[in-house]
Design an enzyme around this catalytic site. Structure first.
Site, short mmCIF file in Angstrom:
data_model
loop_
_atom_site.label_atom_id
_atom_site.label_comp_id
_atom_site.label_asym_id
_atom_site.label_seq_id
_atom_site.Cartn_x
_atom_site.Cartn_y
_atom_site.Cartn_z
N ARG A 85 -0.42 3.60 -8.84
CA ARG A 85 0.62 2.95 -9.62
C ARG A 85 1.66 2.41 -8.65
O ARG A 85 1.59 2.67 -7.45
CB ARG A 85 1.22 3.87 -10.69
CG ARG A 85 1.30 5.34 -10.41
CD ARG A 85 2.20 5.75 -9.29
NE ARG A 85 3.52 5.18 -9.40
CZ ARG A 85 4.36 5.03 -8.42
NH1 ARG A 85 4.03 5.38 -7.18
NH2 ARG A 85 5.55 4.48 -8.59
N GLY A 86 2.64 1.67 -9.20
CA GLY A 86 3.59 0.97 -8.34
C GLY A 86 3.06 -0.45 -8.15
O GLY A 86 1.88 -0.63 -7.84
N ALA A 87 3.94 -1.43 -8.38
CA ALA A 87 3.49 -2.82 -8.48
C ALA A 87 2.62 -3.30 -7.30
O ALA A 87 1.51 -3.79 -7.51
CB ALA A 87 4.71 -3.73 -8.67
N ARG A 128 -2.71 -2.91 -16.89
CA ARG A 128 -1.27 -2.67 -17.07
C ARG A 128 -0.57 -4.04 -17.14
O ARG A 128 -0.83 -4.91 -16.31
CB ARG A 128 -0.71 -1.84 -15.90
CG ARG A 128 -1.34 -0.43 -15.86
CD ARG A 128 -0.55 0.52 -15.01
NE ARG A 128 0.70 0.90 -15.62
CZ ARG A 128 1.69 1.53 -14.99
NH1 ARG A 128 1.57 1.80 -13.70
NH2 ARG A 128 2.80 1.87 -15.61
N ASP A 276 9.01 -4.32 -10.80
CA ASP A 276 7.66 -4.65 -11.26
C ASP A 276 7.51 -6.13 -11.55
O ASP A 276 6.42 -6.69 -11.48
CB ASP A 276 7.31 -3.83 -12.50
CG ASP A 276 7.08 -2.39 -12.09
OD1 ASP A 276 8.08 -1.65 -11.98
OD2 ASP A 276 5.92 -2.03 -11.81
N ASN A 286 11.87 -2.88 -14.13
CA ASN A 286 11.47 -1.74 -13.29
C ASN A 286 11.35 -0.52 -14.21
O ASN A 286 11.57 -0.61 -15.45
CB ASN A 286 12.51 -1.51 -12.18
CG ASN A 286 12.02 -0.53 -11.13
OD1 ASN A 286 10.89 -0.65 -10.64
ND2 ASN A 286 12.82 0.46 -10.78
N LYS A 287 11.01 0.60 -13.64
CA LYS A 287 10.76 1.82 -14.41
C LYS A 287 11.85 2.11 -15.42
O LYS A 287 13.04 1.93 -15.13
CB LYS A 287 10.62 2.97 -13.40
CG LYS A 287 10.33 4.34 -13.98
CD LYS A 287 9.17 4.38 -14.94
CE LYS A 287 7.90 3.79 -14.40
NZ LYS A 287 6.87 3.55 -15.46
O1 MRU Z 1 4.72 3.06 -13.91
P1 MRU Z 1 4.75 2.93 -12.42
O2 MRU Z 1 4.79 4.25 -11.72
O3 MRU Z 1 3.67 2.02 -11.91
O4 MRU Z 1 6.13 2.21 -12.14
C1 MRU Z 1 6.50 1.98 -10.82
C2 MRU Z 1 7.82 1.35 -10.68
O5 MRU Z 1 8.51 1.08 -11.64
C3 MRU Z 1 8.25 0.99 -9.29
O6 MRU Z 1 9.63 1.11 -9.13
C4 MRU Z 1 7.86 -0.46 -9.01
O7 MRU Z 1 6.51 -0.68 -9.33
C5 MRU Z 1 8.09 -0.85 -7.61
S1 MRU Z 1 6.97 -0.08 -6.52
C6 MRU Z 1 7.24 -0.64 -4.95
#
Ligand code: MRU
Length: 381
Positions: A85-87, A128, A276, A286-287
């Site tokens: 996970r994470g963009a 996603r 994201d 973002n999250k």
């Molecule tokens: O749901 P996730 O864990 O994929 O969400 C991740 C985030 O919101 C991060 O802050 C974002 O993707 C940036 S990662 C460099």
């Protein structure tokens, strides 16, 4: 190949504990390898089938287990279940998923392979919806494949594999550049609040928001990170605290509802988060919970920085109102690791992201430098 087999084997997806340093795997040699591409040759024991090893982040920090994906569908499943996970990491995983799918293809001509690749891209695109890096990576792989009509099928497979590995390598380089630019914004002695995990685990390695932290730390700055635990998936507690702690970067874990308290007491000097998707006007998805942090930052006069690669910009959207927000299973709110933490049958909601309006964003740090308002102008440049 000397691999420690983990006792847990899924029916269609094998799990292994691996140490990449032991093998000729394509690994960053970084402290944390989020994702590893392995070329496999046909041997007496195994068919030639490349493999993508994905660190299963749902198991951290208790277990360090890699999923072994030999089919693109397994990569898609790992993205959907947030094992990766994470963009930026999602983007790299998707690119590797396409390359893996191509390698497994039995297509005999370009048109047949193109049709299969389209099915693979469609499948991966449904995993996603919010992180634009996923669509950006699929688009790159699609366009690369489209330009290969004059090559043999074997050459196309090899080139797609090279392209995916190149995107992975570039992501590490990009994060280091983000870190370098961002470190200039971090004063000596800073207490940095971050939300979710925008670290090595959320990228091919190094991180965006935590890339800034890493760069500032390696410059010798005496800093401390306050990590929001980030309900409900606990990326802050399980992942951010884990990776910083492993690296010896001072970190204090707080629950999400403590952030305002620490800001109002002067304990936070700067906020750095990842993203994201960033719209043309600078609105940032973002999250979930990031918006709350940004508003509290403004109230307390604290700079709020967003660190993200250019692949996270979506200049086709004029504002954040158009960013699709992923709705995840409410069970992830009512349960933790399968254990109920709310009354049975209670209604719960689970938007996984929120949008922070650009007016709360002090600056956006990309690999090319620092953008400041008005974002319509600075991001377009
Ligand atoms: O749901 P996730 O864990 O994929 O969400 C991740 C985030 O919101 C991060 O802050 C974002 O993707 C940036 S990662 C460099």
């Amino acid at each position: 190949m000397e691999i420690t087999e983990n006792s847990r084997y899924g029916s269609d997806q094998r799990e292994r504990v691996i140490n990449p340093e032991l093998f000729g795997l394509i690994s960053g040699g970084l402290m944390i390898d989020t994702i590893i591409w392995e070329d496999r040759q046909k041997t007496n024991h195994q068919e030639a089938a490349s493999c993508v090893h994905i660190l299963d982040q749902t198991k951290l920090p208790l277990e360090t287990v890699y999923l072994e994906c030999t089919h693109w569908e397994q990569v898609a499943d790992a993205i959907s279940r947030m094992c990766i996970r994470g963009a930026p990491a999602i983007g790299v995983a998707a690119a590797m998923g396409v390359a893996l799918g191509a390698q497994g293809s039995k297509a005999e001509d370009f048109s047949e392979l193109s049709k299969e690749l389209e099915v693979i891209c469609q499948g991966l695109s449904k995993t996603r919806p919010t992180a634009v890096n996923l669509f950006w990576a699929l688009d790159k792989m699609r366009r690369a494949a489209e330009s290969m009509g004059n090559l043999t099928i074997a050459q196309i497979k090899e080139r797609l594999r090279d392209k995916a590995v190149q995107m992975w390598q570039e992501d590490i380089d990009i994060c280091r550049r983000i870190g370098k630019h961002g470190a200039d914004l971090i004063p000596e002695g800073a207490s940095i609040l971050t939300h979710c995990n925008a670290g090595a685990l959320a990228t091919a390695g190094y991180g965006t928001a935590l890339g800034v932290v890493r760069a500032a730390h390696s410059q010798g700055k005496n800093i401390r990170v306050y990590a929001d635990e980030t309900r409900p998936f606990l990326q802050g507690a399980r992942l951010t605290a884990w990776e910083l702690h492993q690296e010896g970067i001072p970190v204090t874990l707080i629950t999400d509802n403590m952030a305002g308290h620490f800001m109002s007491r002067g304990k936070i000097s700067v906020i750095v988060v990842g993203a994201d998707r960033i719209a043309a006007n600078g609105d940032v998805a973002n999250k979930i919970g990031t918006y709350t942090v940004a508003v509290l930052a403004r109230e307390n006069g604290i700079p709020f920085y967003v660190a993200a690669p250019r692949s996270t910009l979506d200049l086709s959207l004029s504002s954040g109102a158009d960013i699709p927000i992923e709705e995840r299973d409410p069970n992830e709110v009512t349960h933790f690791h399968g254990y109920p933490i709310a009354p049975a049958g209670v209604v719960a909601a689970h938007p996984a992201f929120d949008v922070t309006p650009a007016r709360y964003v002090t600056a956006i740090i990309t690999e090319d430098g620092i953008s400041r308002p008005p974002y319509n102008e600075s991001l377009a440049k």
